[in-house]
Design a protein around this motif. Structure first.
Motif, PDB file in Angstrom:
ATOM      1  N   LEU A  68       0.824  -1.206   0.000  1.00  0.00           N
ATOM      2  CA  LEU A  68       0.000   0.000   0.000  1.00  0.00           C
ATOM      3  C   LEU A  68       0.862   1.260   0.000  1.00  0.00           C
ATOM      4  CD1 LEU A  68      -2.798  -1.026   2.544  1.00  0.00           C
ATOM      5  CD2 LEU A  68      -2.888  -1.071   0.043  1.00  0.00           C
ATOM      6  N   HIS A  69       1.989   1.198   0.689  1.00  0.00           N
ATOM      7  CA  HIS A  69       2.901   2.341   0.730  1.00  0.00           C
ATOM      8  C   HIS A  69       3.549   2.560  -0.643  1.00  0.00           C
ATOM      9  CE1 HIS A  69       5.837   5.177   2.236  1.00  0.00           C
ATOM     10  NE2 HIS A  69       6.834   4.391   1.870  1.00  0.00           N
ATOM     11  N   GLN A  70       3.908   1.483  -1.309  1.00  0.00           N
ATOM     12  CA  GLN A  70       4.582   1.591  -2.596  1.00  0.00           C
ATOM     13  C   GLN A  70       3.713   2.268  -3.652  1.00  0.00           C
ATOM     14  OE1 GLN A  70       5.785  -2.141  -4.265  1.00  0.00           O
ATOM     15  NE2 GLN A  70       7.067  -1.217  -5.840  1.00  0.00           N
ATOM     16  N   ILE A  71       2.430   1.978  -3.632  1.00  0.00           N
ATOM     17  CA  ILE A  71       1.541   2.572  -4.640  1.00  0.00           C
ATOM     18  C   ILE A  71       0.986   3.920  -4.189  1.00  0.00           C
ATOM     19  CG2 ILE A  71       0.887   0.317  -5.548  1.00  0.00           C
ATOM     20  CD1 ILE A  71      -1.718   0.510  -4.010  1.00  0.00           C
ATOM     21  N   GLY A  72       1.372   4.361  -2.983  1.00  0.00           N
ATOM     22  CA  GLY A  72       0.943   5.661  -2.511  1.00  0.00           C
ATOM     23  C   GLY A  72      -0.458   5.715  -1.951  1.00  0.00           C
ATOM     24  N   LEU A  74      -1.618   4.839   0.976  1.00  0.00           N
ATOM     25  CA  LEU A  74      -1.688   5.314   2.350  1.00  0.00           C
ATOM     26  C   LEU A  74      -1.541   6.828   2.448  1.00  0.00           C
ATOM     27  CD1 LEU A  74       0.525   2.571   4.053  1.00  0.00           C
ATOM     28  CD2 LEU A  74      -1.957   2.784   4.194  1.00  0.00           C
ATOM     29  N   ASP A  75      -0.911   7.424   1.437  1.00  0.00           N
ATOM     30  CA  ASP A  75      -0.659   8.861   1.471  1.00  0.00           C
ATOM     31  C   ASP A  75      -1.916   9.689   1.253  1.00  0.00           C
ATOM     32  OD1 ASP A  75       1.933   7.974   1.681  1.00  0.00           O
ATOM     33  OD2 ASP A  75       2.442   8.396  -0.404  1.00  0.00           O
ATOM     34  N   HIS A  76      -2.998   9.045   0.852  1.00  0.00           N
ATOM     35  CA  HIS A  76      -4.220   9.785   0.527  1.00  0.00           C
ATOM     36  C   HIS A  76      -5.351   9.527   1.516  1.00  0.00           C
ATOM     37  CE1 HIS A  76      -2.371  10.935  -3.250  1.00  0.00           C
ATOM     38  NE2 HIS A  76      -2.049   9.669  -3.450  1.00  0.00           N
ATOM     39  N   TYR A  83      -6.399  14.900  11.759  1.00  0.00           N
ATOM     40  CA  TYR A  83      -5.051  15.208  12.229  1.00  0.00           C
ATOM     41  C   TYR A  83      -4.463  13.974  12.895  1.00  0.00           C
ATOM     42  CZ  TYR A  83      -6.535  15.146  17.093  1.00  0.00           C
ATOM     43  OH  TYR A  83      -6.990  14.734  18.325  1.00  0.00           O
ATOM     44  N   ALA A  84      -3.158  14.016  13.158  1.00  0.00           N
ATOM     45  CA  ALA A  84      -2.482  12.921  13.858  1.00  0.00           C
ATOM     46  C   ALA A  84      -1.426  13.509  14.779  1.00  0.00           C
ATOM     47  CB  ALA A  84      -1.849  11.946  12.872  1.00  0.00           C
ATOM     48  N   PRO A 383       6.833   1.967   5.853  1.00  0.00           N
ATOM     49  CA  PRO A 383       5.460   1.637   5.454  1.00  0.00           C
ATOM     50  C   PRO A 383       4.527   1.475   6.656  1.00  0.00           C
ATOM     51  CG  PRO A 383       7.010   0.354   4.167  1.00  0.00           C
ATOM     52  CD  PRO A 383       7.803   1.033   5.250  1.00  0.00           C
ATOM     53  N   GLU A 384       5.027   0.906   7.727  1.00  0.00           N
ATOM     54  CA  GLU A 384       4.230   0.755   8.942  1.00  0.00           C
ATOM     55  C   GLU A 384       3.915   2.125   9.542  1.00  0.00           C
ATOM     56  OE1 GLU A 384       4.617  -1.645  13.205  1.00  0.00           O
ATOM     57  OE2 GLU A 384       6.294  -1.569  11.799  1.00  0.00           O
ATOM     58  N   PHE A 385       4.910   2.992   9.542  1.00  0.00           N
ATOM     59  CA  PHE A 385       4.725   4.366  10.010  1.00  0.00           C
ATOM     60  C   PHE A 385       3.627   5.050   9.195  1.00  0.00           C
ATOM     61  CE2 PHE A 385       6.047   8.897   9.905  1.00  0.00           C
ATOM     62  CZ  PHE A 385       6.083   9.174  11.260  1.00  0.00           C
ATOM     63  N   ALA A 386       3.666   4.867   7.872  1.00  0.00           N
ATOM     64  CA  ALA A 386       2.660   5.466   6.997  1.00  0.00           C
ATOM     65  C   ALA A 386       1.272   4.913   7.299  1.00  0.00           C
ATOM     66  CB  ALA A 386       3.029   5.215   5.533  1.00  0.00           C
ATOM     67  N   ALA A 387       1.183   3.612   7.597  1.00  0.00           N
ATOM     68  CA  ALA A 387      -0.110   3.000   7.905  1.00  0.00           C
ATOM     69  C   ALA A 387      -0.684   3.547   9.206  1.00  0.00           C
ATOM     70  CB  ALA A 387       0.038   1.487   7.987  1.00  0.00           C
ATOM     71  N   HIS A 388       0.179   3.785  10.187  1.00  0.00           N
ATOM     72  CA  HIS A 388      -0.279   4.368  11.445  1.00  0.00           C
ATOM     73  C   HIS A 388      -0.692   5.820  11.246  1.00  0.00           C
ATOM     74  CE1 HIS A 388       0.668   1.287  14.562  1.00  0.00           C
ATOM     75  NE2 HIS A 388       1.451   0.833  13.604  1.00  0.00           N
ATOM     76  N   MET A 389       0.104   6.570  10.491  1.00  0.00           N
ATOM     77  CA  MET A 389      -0.211   7.977  10.257  1.00  0.00           C
ATOM     78  C   MET A 389      -1.553   8.145   9.561  1.00  0.00           C
ATOM     79  SD  MET A 389       2.107   9.799  11.643  1.00  0.00           S
ATOM     80  CE  MET A 389       1.345  11.283  10.990  1.00  0.00           C
ATOM     81  N   SER A 390      -1.851   7.268   8.629  1.00  0.00           N
ATOM     82  CA  SER A 390      -3.096   7.363   7.868  1.00  0.00           C
ATOM     83  C   SER A 390      -4.319   6.992   8.698  1.00  0.00           C
ATOM     84  CB  SER A 390      -3.030   6.448   6.643  1.00  0.00           C
ATOM     85  OG  SER A 390      -3.067   5.087   7.046  1.00  0.00           O
ATOM     86  N   GLY A 391      -4.079   6.314   9.816  1.00  0.00           N
ATOM     87  CA  GLY A 391      -5.187   5.840  10.635  1.00  0.00           C
ATOM     88  C   GLY A 391      -5.651   4.448  10.269  1.00  0.00           C
ATOM     89  N   LEU A 392      -5.080   3.858   9.218  1.00  0.00           N
ATOM     90  CA  LEU A 392      -5.493   2.523   8.800  1.00  0.00           C
ATOM     91  C   LEU A 392      -5.274   1.500   9.914  1.00  0.00           C
ATOM     92  CD1 LEU A 392      -6.452   0.426   6.715  1.00  0.00           C
ATOM     93  CD2 LEU A 392      -4.089   0.310   5.873  1.00  0.00           C
TER      94      LEU A 392
END
Length: 401
Positions: A68-72, A74-76, A83-84, A383-392
């Protein structure tokens, strides 16, 4: 788009499958609102009790989140509430050696620290995909209702270890990132020493307590544990029932019994900021909040002791810095170490807000005195950091109960 759909389909299917694995195999998430019933360490320190970060399964951590991080994707995703808040506990100083594999047989206390290069990479990710806000802007949102920018993120750091000044601050400054640091009342003195529970960890490693534990209050429903971490956390909980003076006296006996204060190669790793260093951190443009006087398990303190720990930490820091302290962070910050009483006490102490150390507290309207945070550990991948930031990740935790 086809690639996105293909990865998304795989991720959804594997995530659903993995939810059941987590639900069946993980007795303690550290995120429930009513205490831990399955964890033998009973309420324990986040890195011991398999906190939210360490509960990420191998499949999510090494397959789903990277895809999910590779395709971007999580960034959306918009973080819950728009907020986080991300939380650190310091960085690995240059003169400190970390055991390569942090496990229950190693020094688990180092699991809370990140390496400077990892911190830099995570901060750069935040700047690229989020709007990092100043603590004062967050305060204005809390107190005055001023609007935060979309995808706002606040960076915080707990405990006030010396390395936050010597090794973390330079990274923050070079990346132009402001931070809200939470420190204990010990940093309002010239000789703050160590966090008492970290010192106890090393003292117990040096020599068994040999009867000193009988001086501590007993937990009626305490379960015996055969491993070192369980015995140590039991002592932390029991010692937290003492007031700060009695606990300091008991720690003095433990030091004498174990051969005196432990010697450490890296002062920056273990020592807390002293008064002049705390002022230096504030003068560098960083914001300072309160983290109690002595960092006990607040839920085990008596009413007056808990009130004193919270209120007087604010008073001491304001006296030293000569500026208002408006934010508070609960020690350990999970549902087994604090609860509604502590929330009420933080409000009573006239803070503007107070922070947890878990990502999910309860459903319903957000309480400014129970603000969730993303706890970053040494093992957190990008990628794990991105998943946490997104709230997923928090959504998955809620889904599995």
């Amino acid at each position: 788009m086809d690639r996105f759909r293909r990865y998304s389909s795989i991720a959804r299917r594997e995530t659903i499958q993995q939810i059941w694995v987590v639900k069946l195999e993980s007795p303690c998430s550290g995120l429930q609102t009513s205490g831990c019933t399955g964890c033998k360490l009973r309420g324990c320190y986040n890195v011991i009790r398999l906190s939210s970060m360490r509960l990420v399964s191998p499949l999510l951590k090494h397959a789903v989140y990277p895809a999910l991080h590779q395709i971007g994707w999580l960034d959306h995703i918009m973080p819950p509430g728009g907020y986080a808040v991300v939380n650190y506990h310091g960085v690995v100083p240059s003169d400190h050696s970390v055991v390569a594999e942090i496990s229950l047989d190693g020094n688990l206390l180092d699991a809370n620290l990140v390496r400077p290069e990892i911190l830099r990479r995570q901060l750069q990710f935040l700047k690229a995909h989020y709007n990092v806000v100043r603590p004062e802007d967050f305060r204005a949102w809390i107190e005055q209702g001023r609007q935060l920018p979309p995808r706002a993120v606040l960076v915080t750091c707990d405990d006030g270890l010396l390395n936050t000044l010597t090794d973390m601050l330079p990274v923050l400054q070079s990346e132009g990132i402001p931070c809200l640091f939470f420190v204990t009342g010990a940093s309002c003195s010239d000789k703050p020493g160590m966090l008492w529970y970290e010192e106890l960890y090393h003292l117990m490693r040096a020599r068994p307590l040999d009867g000193l534990d009988i001086q501590l209050p007993v937990e009626e429903d305490e379960e015996s544990s055969g491993n070192f971490q369980g015995r140590w956390w039991s002592m932390v909980r029991r010692a937290s029932r003492l007031d700060a003076t009695a606990r300091a006296d008991w720690m003095g006996q433990v030091r004498t019994h174990c051969g005196g204060t432990q010697k450490f190669h890296s002062e920056k790793r273990w020592r807390l900021l002293n008064m002049s260093e705390l002022r230096e951190l504030a003068e560098a443009g960083m914001t300072v909040g309160a983290h109690t006087l002595s960092h006990p398990v607040l839920s085990l303190c008596g009413d007056e002791e808990a009130r004193r720990e919270i209120q007087e930490s604010r008073n001491d820091i304001e006296r030293v810095l000569g500026r208002p302290v408006w934010a508070f962070a609960y020690p350990f910050g999970n549902s087994s170490t604090m609860g509604e009483r502590e929330v009420a006490l933080a409000r009573e102490a006239r803070f503007s807000c107070a922070f947890l150390n878990v990502e999910h507290w309860r459903t319903g309207t957000a309480d400014p005195f129970a603000l969730p945070r993303i706890h970053v550990t040494a093992n957190t991948t990008l990628p794990e950091f991105a998943a946490h930031m997104s709230g997923l990740h928090a959504r998955l935790q809620r889904a599995v109960g």
